[in-house]
Structure formats: C-alpha cells, structure tokens
Write an enzyme that holds these catalytic residues in place. Structure first.
Site, PDB file in Angstrom:
ATOM      1  N   LYS A 170       0.883  -1.166   0.000  1.00 23.76           N
ATOM      2  CA  LYS A 170       0.000   0.000   0.000  1.00 23.76           C
ATOM      3  C   LYS A 170       0.921   1.216   0.000  1.00 23.76           C
ATOM      4  O   LYS A 170       1.454   1.590   1.032  1.00 23.76           O
ATOM      5  CB  LYS A 170      -0.899  -0.009   1.242  1.00 23.76           C
ATOM      6  CG  LYS A 170      -2.190   0.779   1.109  1.00 23.76           C
ATOM      7  CD  LYS A 170      -2.039   2.248   0.749  1.00 23.76           C
ATOM      8  CE  LYS A 170      -1.690   3.115   1.943  1.00 23.76           C
ATOM      9  NZ  LYS A 170      -1.520   4.558   1.541  1.00 23.76           N
ATOM     10  N   GLU A 245      10.059   1.829  10.255  1.00 22.07           N
ATOM     11  CA  GLU A 245      11.095   2.825   9.932  1.00 22.07           C
ATOM     12  C   GLU A 245      10.426   4.176  10.101  1.00 22.07           C
ATOM     13  O   GLU A 245       9.583   4.556   9.282  1.00 22.07           O
ATOM     14  CB  GLU A 245      11.566   2.672   8.479  1.00 22.07           C
ATOM     15  CG  GLU A 245      12.377   1.427   8.208  1.00 22.07           C
ATOM     16  CD  GLU A 245      13.706   1.425   8.922  1.00 22.07           C
ATOM     17  OE1 GLU A 245      14.222   2.518   9.267  1.00 22.07           O
ATOM     18  OE2 GLU A 245      14.237   0.328   9.163  1.00 22.07           O
ATOM     19  N   CYS A 279      14.008  11.190   6.181  1.00 21.44           N
ATOM     20  CA  CYS A 279      13.896  10.833   7.601  1.00 21.44           C
ATOM     21  C   CYS A 279      15.250  10.857   8.294  1.00 21.44           C
ATOM     22  O   CYS A 279      15.341  11.145   9.478  1.00 21.44           O
ATOM     23  CB  CYS A 279      13.227   9.481   7.753  1.00 21.44           C
ATOM     24  SG  CYS A 279      13.899   8.231   6.669  1.00 21.44           S
ATOM     25  N   GLU A 379      10.425  16.555  14.304  1.00 21.61           N
ATOM     26  CA  GLU A 379      10.770  16.359  12.898  1.00 21.61           C
ATOM     27  C   GLU A 379       9.952  17.349  12.063  1.00 21.61           C
ATOM     28  O   GLU A 379       8.722  17.331  12.102  1.00 21.61           O
ATOM     29  CB  GLU A 379      10.451  14.919  12.489  1.00 21.61           C
ATOM     30  CG  GLU A 379      10.871  14.611  11.067  1.00 21.61           C
ATOM     31  CD  GLU A 379      10.684  13.140  10.702  1.00 21.61           C
ATOM     32  OE1 GLU A 379       9.560  12.629  10.851  1.00 21.61           O
ATOM     33  OE2 GLU A 379      11.658  12.517  10.253  1.00 21.61           O
TER      34      GLU A 379
HETATM   35  P1  NAP Z   1       2.150   8.787   7.347  1.00 21.64           P
HETATM   36  O1  NAP Z   1       0.756   9.255   7.556  1.00 21.64           O
HETATM   37  O2  NAP Z   1       2.833   8.072   8.432  1.00 21.64           O
HETATM   38  O3  NAP Z   1       2.135   7.896   6.009  1.00 21.64           O
HETATM   39  C1  NAP Z   1       2.952   6.782   5.735  1.00 21.64           C
HETATM   40  C2  NAP Z   1       2.123   5.678   5.107  1.00 21.64           C
HETATM   41  O4  NAP Z   1       1.191   5.174   6.063  1.00 21.64           O
HETATM   42  C3  NAP Z   1       1.288   6.135   3.917  1.00 21.64           C
HETATM   43  O5  NAP Z   1       1.184   5.095   2.984  1.00 21.64           O
HETATM   44  C4  NAP Z   1      -0.045   6.399   4.577  1.00 21.64           C
HETATM   45  O6  NAP Z   1      -1.114   6.429   3.681  1.00 21.64           O
HETATM   46  C5  NAP Z   1      -0.127   5.258   5.544  1.00 21.64           C
HETATM   47  N1  NAP Z   1      -1.064   5.458   6.640  1.00 21.64           N
HETATM   48  C6  NAP Z   1      -1.546   6.616   7.149  1.00 21.64           C
HETATM   49  N2  NAP Z   1      -2.410   6.373   8.142  1.00 21.64           N
HETATM   50  C7  NAP Z   1      -2.492   5.028   8.280  1.00 21.64           C
HETATM   51  C8  NAP Z   1      -3.219   4.162   9.136  1.00 21.64           C
HETATM   52  N3  NAP Z   1      -4.039   4.622  10.071  1.00 21.64           N
HETATM   53  N4  NAP Z   1      -3.046   2.834   8.998  1.00 21.64           N
HETATM   54  C9  NAP Z   1      -2.220   2.336   8.070  1.00 21.64           C
HETATM   55  N5  NAP Z   1      -1.506   3.108   7.219  1.00 21.64           N
HETATM   56  C10 NAP Z   1      -1.635   4.440   7.329  1.00 21.64           C
HETATM   57  O7  NAP Z   1       3.040   9.972   6.923  1.00 21.64           O
HETATM   58  P2  NAP Z   1       2.569  11.233   6.058  1.00 21.64           P
HETATM   59  O8  NAP Z   1       1.166  11.646   6.417  1.00 21.64           O
HETATM   60  O9  NAP Z   1       2.803  10.905   4.666  1.00 21.64           O
HETATM   61  O10 NAP Z   1       3.560  12.328   6.603  1.00 21.64           O
HETATM   62  C11 NAP Z   1       3.382  12.893   7.897  1.00 21.64           C
HETATM   63  C12 NAP Z   1       4.711  13.142   8.564  1.00 21.64           C
HETATM   64  O11 NAP Z   1       5.376  11.894   8.767  1.00 21.64           O
HETATM   65  C13 NAP Z   1       5.716  13.931   7.751  1.00 21.64           C
HETATM   66  O12 NAP Z   1       5.529  15.290   7.863  1.00 21.64           O
HETATM   67  C14 NAP Z   1       7.016  13.456   8.320  1.00 21.64           C
HETATM   68  O13 NAP Z   1       7.374  14.158   9.470  1.00 21.64           O
HETATM   69  C15 NAP Z   1       6.763  12.048   8.692  1.00 21.64           C
HETATM   70  N6  NAP Z   1       7.277  11.114   7.673  1.00 21.64           N
HETATM   71  C16 NAP Z   1       8.365  10.402   7.961  1.00 21.64           C
HETATM   72  C17 NAP Z   1       8.874   9.525   7.028  1.00 21.64           C
HETATM   73  C18 NAP Z   1      10.081   8.700   7.294  1.00 21.64           C
HETATM   74  O14 NAP Z   1      10.650   8.145   6.372  1.00 21.64           O
HETATM   75  N7  NAP Z   1      10.501   8.556   8.514  1.00 21.64           N
HETATM   76  C19 NAP Z   1       8.264   9.395   5.788  1.00 21.64           C
HETATM   77  C20 NAP Z   1       7.127  10.146   5.516  1.00 21.64           C
HETATM   78  C21 NAP Z   1       6.649  10.986   6.483  1.00 21.64           C
HETATM   79  P3  NAP Z   1      -1.529   7.859   3.052  1.00 21.64           P
HETATM   80  O15 NAP Z   1      -0.462   8.224   2.125  1.00 21.64           O
HETATM   81  O16 NAP Z   1      -2.811   7.574   2.361  1.00 21.64           O
HETATM   82  O17 NAP Z   1      -1.686   8.814   4.185  1.00 21.64           O
END
Ligand code: NAP
Ligand code: MG
Length: 472
Positions: A170, A245, A279, A379
C-alpha cells in the site's frame, strides 16, 4: 503521466471494488496529473488472498531462481529509469537531477544487492546436532511513504522476495504512480502471479485494512512515528512481526578540529536534498561555541545556493514540498522557531519570490537554537536547518542524544579516530564519519522511537526470515 486505472493483484490490473479514485497532483504547479483507484478493505482482502495462495510455491522456489527473478526486476527498473525519474519529479516535486540519481538510481542499486544476496545467503545452518532452516516469514503487508517513494518500496520488496515471502504493498496516496511503474517492472520480470500485489488507497482505509488483516504475517511500515505507533500496537495485538522505519531528528556534530567549511557545506546539502523530506536528514547542526558564528555565516552562504525552482529544470536544486498540507506543517514550524526566539539567518515562512503557485518553501536556517526549542526536538520534514551551540565534547554528546529519535547522524573531527570514538557513544542507528559515503549494504534503521528493525543489505534480508530447528 500514464496511470493505470487498476491495481496489480494476482498478476493482473483490476479496478477497485468500490470504484473510487485518488487524484495525483504535481506539487510544482498544483495541476492534477493522474488518478489511481482508491482501494478498500475488499481489495486488500483479494490481494492478501492472492499473496497467500502464491506463498507455498514461491517459498519453495530455489534461492538461485528467486535471485534470477530479482535480477530481472533490477533490469526492468533500470530500463524504466527515465520514466521513474520523471514520475517522481511530477508527483513528489523532487528536482529532476536528484530524481535521476537517487529516486531512480538507488532502487536499481538496492534491487541489485538483493539479487546477489538471494543467491549467496546461507538459508540453512548447522548448529551442534541441529539443522537450522531460515524460512520466509510469510505474507508481508508493506506500507510506504511518499518521500523516497520507490526506494522505500524496493527496500521492502527486494528483501521480502529474496527471503521467499509474498507481499501486498500500500504506497502513499501522494505518490502512487511510481508504485504502478514498480508493479509493471515486477510483471515484466516474470514474478509469478500473486507474489507481489499492489493496492493503492488511503492510509486509514487500505493501509489500516492491510495492517490488521489476519492473512498478513508481517507488517513493514515506513512513515511517521504517530502512524507507526498505531501499526505497532495493531500488529502486537495480533502477534504479527512488525518492522517500523520512522522519523528522525539527527545530529550533525562538528567537533572543534573538523574542516568547518566542508562539514557545514555537506550539512546544508544534506538538509536541503529532497526539500528536507528525508527521515535521516541531519537537521540539527552542533557547533563548538568558539567556531559558532563562523559556522552560521557559512551555513547562510551555502543555503543561498538553494534557490527554489521548477523541479523539471535540470539546474534546479530545490523543488517544492510534496503537498499543501506539508507546506503548512513546515511553515508552521518556521513560525514557531521565530516565536520561541531562534534567530532566522536565511529563509522564513513566506513563499519564495515568484513561487506563489506550487508548494514551495524558502530554504531556512535558524541560529541560536537551544535544545528545548520545538525546532530542535520535532521532525519538521522540510528545508529547515537548526544550528545549536555546545561548550565541550560531553555537552555535544548530551545535546546530540537529547532526542526521542535516533535514526542517523554525522561526526566531523580533525582525525578519524576521534570521530569514531564519539560516534561509538551516540545512540543512533547510522553515523557518517567525516563525510563517509552512503553504503547500500549497511543496515539502516532506528534506535529509540526512530523504529524497530533494520533495512538494506543482509540485515534487511533477515528481517523477512524466521528459523526452524531440526534436531538429530
Ligand atoms: P504517514 O501518515 O505516516 O504515512 C505513511 C504511510 O502510512 C502512507 O502510505 C499512509 O497512507 C499510511 N497510513 C496513514 N495512516 C495510516 C493508518 N491509520 N493505517 C495504516 N496506514 C496508514 O506519513 P505522512 O502523512 O505521509 O507524513 C506525515 C509526517 O510523517 C511527515 O511530515 C514526516 O514528518 C513524517 N514522515 C516520515 C517519514 C520517514 O521516512 N521517517 C516518511 C514520511 C513521512 P496515506 O499516504 O494515504 O496517508
Ligand atoms: Mg498520511
């Protein structure tokens, strides 16, 4: 952009059961560039069933044959390099030169490492009167973010497939098009139907259904700590294996004897790459008080070279951030930094000149940042660098480790032994010594709340294996 109006399940492209779609938007001009199916729990269920059905045969496929398929996958990705780079630039906003080198190049490298590792790995071991078999964990549910959209897919898929697992992916809703390109490459590589399945959709819908599905043996997640925590709890409750991660707030420690100009320049480049959406970015620069002012000046000068521009232009070094929501989040942190008393030495919260359309953020540097400030703790995930001052080495170590995160970091010193001695004491998963090069075989992953488990290289492979011991 060419988008499939289907999801890749059991070797075929099929529309979402519910018929919904998700629009994909170019962050540079806010134009809709495509749409993908919005998968539901029903689609996830179909994909997991396909993966389960494919598991016994793929797990029993000799490692050399699995290696050959992963080698073919590597070649199929390499053949799509230009399309991958253009797609990531269009849906993420990364500068095209960076997309070519990193977003398209790195996955080819990583797939290549797993083609080799699948062939070489000892899947059986003798231990006294036991034969220990290293068997695949089973069906993997992979959930990936948008920031390195193809790398994060390959860093899960390549080792999972090498181990003999089957999987359902996903990908992030913001960057689903490159995931479709990956599925095309999987198909061309001749992986049997059901071994790899793609379900596009929203996190709280498709992601949640995948993480909670009883047919999934392991959940591998990359993304925010907030979502990772929930997935970890869900997986724990179901006694599934889980790999997380998560975020970081890594320290770039410049010790007094270091080549300051080089360390600061590399530190700024590290934070500005991918618009700060990395990250493992070194978002806290730690400088000794005697050289602090000089470092701030060098950082401001280095930042001036990152002029926000059209990511499709090969000369651009800094593109927009991924979404309007992400820009709000990043500029909110910049405002908080100003309110809490940090000194703005470059950038700021307003849109860059001439870039009112598109989700651009000015490359920003804060000086006089203290460890309690929000911009030193959380972050930000944008092109924002915080420069902190330390008094002596013990102080530098205390500040560097004063974080809930522990993903990466850097140490610069006059001599390597001094940098290594300091790095040994840090509580973090990776440390680059005096500008050390990225190693695609080195385990990548976090201490503390940066995660659970490791990706890449042989350590990344063993995440997808479990042991069975036969006694004689
Ligand atoms: P996120 O919400 O954690 O998204 C990561 C993945 O998880 C996406 O595929 C997302 O789908 C999915 N997801 C979201 N809610 C979920 C749930 N309840 N159950 C299962 N899967 C779920 O991250 P983001 O919204 O893209 O970014 C938010 C913040 O996270 C960023 O501003 C950043 O600080 C941090 N981030 C960190 C990393 C890293 O590599 N450490 C990467 C990305 C973001 P959707 O795309 O549909 O939301
Ligand atoms: Mg999200």
């Amino acid at each position: 952009m060419q988008a499939h109006n289907g999801m890749y399940i059991d070797g075929d492209w099929r529309p979402a059961a519910g018929g919904g779609t998700i629009e994909v938007v170019n962050p540079a001009d806010e134009e809709v560039i495509g749409a993908v199916p919005a998968g539901s729990a029903e689609d996830v269920d179909a994909a997991v069933r396909a993966a389960r059905a494919a598991l016994p045969a793929w797990a029993a496929t000799p490692p050399a044959e699995r290696a050959a398929r992963i080698g073919a996958l590597r070649d199929a990705l390499a053949a799509r390099r230009e399309a991958i780079a253009a797609t990531v630039t269009a849906e993420l906003g990364a500068p095209i030169s960076f997309s070519q080198a990193v977003h398209a190049g790195l996955p080819v490298t990583v797939a290549g490492t797993y083609a080799a590792l699948a062939a070489e790995h000892p899947f059986e071991e003798r231990l006294g009167n036991s034969l220990v078999l290293h068997e695949p964990v089973g069906v993997v549910g992979a959930i990936t973010p948008w920031n390195y959209p193809l790398h994060q897919i390959v860093a899960k898929a390549a080792p999972a497939l090498a181990a003999g697992c089957t999987m359902v992916l996903k990908p992030a809703e913001d960057t689903p098009l490159v995931a479709q390109l990956f599925a095309e490459a999987v198909h061309e590589a001749g992986l049997p139907p059901g071994v790899f399945n793609l379900v596009t959709g929203l996190g709280p819908v498709a992601g949640q259904a995948l993480a909670g599905h009883e047919g999934v043996d392991m959940v591998s997640f990359t993304g925010s700590t907030a979502v990772g925590r929930r997935i970890g709890a869900l997986a724990g409750g179901a006694v599934k294996r889980v790999a997380l991660e998560l975020g970081g707030k890594s320290a770039n420690v410049i010790l007094p004897g270091a080549d300051l100009a080089r360390a600061v320049k590399a530190g700024v480049a590290n934070v500005m790459a991918n618009s700060g959406q990395t990250c493992s970015a070194w978002t806290r620069m730690l400088v000794h008080t005697d050289r602090y002012d000089e470092a701030v000046e060098l950082a401001a000068a280095a930042t001036a070279r990152y002029v926000p521009g059209d990511p499709a232009d090969p000369a651009t070094r800094l593109g927009p951030v991924v979404s309007a929501r992400q820009r709000e989040r990043v500029t909110g942190y910049i405002r908080t930094g100003i309110e809490e008393g940090a000194t703005l030495v470059a950038g700021g919260p307003d849109a860059p000149e001439g870039r009112e359309r598109g989700w651009y953020v000015r490359p920003t540097v804060f000086a006089d940042v203290t460890p309690e400030m929000t911009i030193a703790r959380e972050e930000i995930f944008g092109p924002v660098l915080s420069i902190l001052r330390y008094q002596d080495t013990e102080d530098a170590l205390r500040i560097a480790d004063d974080s809930v995160y522990g993903l990466a970091g850097a140490v610069w010193a006059g001599d390597e032994a001094e940098a290594v001695a300091f790095a040994r004491r840090l509580r973090t998963g990776q440390v680059d010594i005096n500008g050390g090069r990225f190693n695609p075989l080195a385990p990548f992953g976090g201490y503390k709340q940066s995660g659970v488990g490791r990706e890449l290289g042989p350590h990344g492979l063993t995440e997808y294996l479990q042991t069975k011991s036969l006694q004689f």
